[in-house]
Design a protein around this motif. Structure first.
Motif, mmCIF file in Angstrom:
data_model
loop_
_atom_site.group_PDB
_atom_site.id
_atom_site.type_symbol
_atom_site.label_atom_id
_atom_site.label_comp_id
_atom_site.label_asym_id
_atom_site.label_seq_id
_atom_site.Cartn_x
_atom_site.Cartn_y
_atom_site.Cartn_z
ATOM 1 N N ARG A 1 -50.876 11.593 2.508
ATOM 2 C CA ARG A 1 -49.779 11.224 1.612
ATOM 3 C C ARG A 1 -49.324 9.790 1.875
ATOM 4 O O ARG A 1 -49.045 9.024 0.953
ATOM 5 N N TRP B 1 -52.757 11.266 -3.646
ATOM 6 C CA TRP B 1 -53.077 11.917 -2.371
ATOM 7 C C TRP B 1 -54.193 12.922 -2.613
ATOM 8 O O TRP B 1 -54.000 13.926 -3.303
ATOM 9 N N SER C 1 -55.881 15.233 -0.502
ATOM 10 C CA SER C 1 -55.884 15.881 0.813
ATOM 11 C C SER C 1 -57.313 16.261 1.204
ATOM 12 O O SER C 1 -58.007 16.955 0.476
ATOM 13 N N ASP D 1 -52.328 16.929 -7.050
ATOM 14 C CA ASP D 1 -51.226 16.047 -6.669
ATOM 15 C C ASP D 1 -50.426 15.659 -7.913
ATOM 16 O O ASP D 1 -50.611 14.584 -8.491
#
Length: 203
Positions: free
Chosen positions: A132, A168, A170, A180
């Motif tokens: 993030r 972001w 992940s 996101d």
């Protein structure tokens, strides 16, 4: 009608960065803008060696390399606005975007003839990282610095995202980026913001 050029420097075929740039351009189209998307993926862009031949020969583009950068000069000069997106590599833009930036040494010649050439052009930036807060702000800052060297007006989002759109992904996956919602919303906001600024700049 203005034209906005989108650049994605991601080397991936299935790219979250490119997806966010596309979202921004879609919003710009809703505002009446013409758009063009360019991917730097698989493009051969040789490094600038700062030989200054472009300056000596009064050119607005590189004078020694004839490569995949060559056809990108005209779209850049002709655009009214920009949305540039890069994945985060070691807390900054990736090598594809860095090479693209470096090949604009000839802009010095353009600005010597007309220092206001870019004054009515607007640029927005976005970055996608695997965390993030994984370097997106530094990556966006590098893009903003490029705009600053040209005299391009920088479009930010203000609240809630002060500089540009941050995605972001992940774990570094495309699928995670699609989840996101915050980053995707910011990409749309960025496209709208650049389009609005282009309209105002053009009067």
């Amino acid at each position: 009608m203005g034209k906005i050029l989108g650049i994605s420097s991601s080397p991936r075929k299935k790219s979250g960065t490119e997806y966010m740039v596309k979202l921004a351009l879609e919003e710009a189209e809703k505002m009446g803008m013409e758009t063009e998307l360019v991917s730097l993926r698989n493009r051969k862009i040789n490094p600038c060696i700062h030989c200054d031949k472009c300056i000596r020969e009064d050119m607005d583009r590189c004078a020694i390399w004839e490569d995949d950068m060559t056809p990108l000069y005209d779209p850049f000069y002709q655009a009214d606005g920009y949305v540039f997106g890069s994945p985060v590599y070691e807390m900054g833009v990736n090598s594809q975007m860095a090479a693209f930036f470096d090949r604009f040494r000839a802009v010095w010649q353009v600005l010597q003839k007309d220092y206001q050439f870019f004054y009515n052009k607007v640029g927005g930036a976005l970055a996608v990282g695997g965390a993030r807060s994984g370097g997106q702000e530094f990556t966006i800052l590098r893009i903003h610095n490029f705009y600053s060297t040209m005299g391009i007006t920088i479009a930010t989002l203000g609240a809630p995202q002060y500089n540009g759109a941050t995605g972001w992904s992940s774990g570094g996956t495309y699928e995670a980026l699609l989840e996101d919602e915050t980053g995707l919303k910011q990409a749309r906001m960025l496209g709208e913001r650049v389009a609005l600024a282009v309209k105002k700049m053009s009067g």
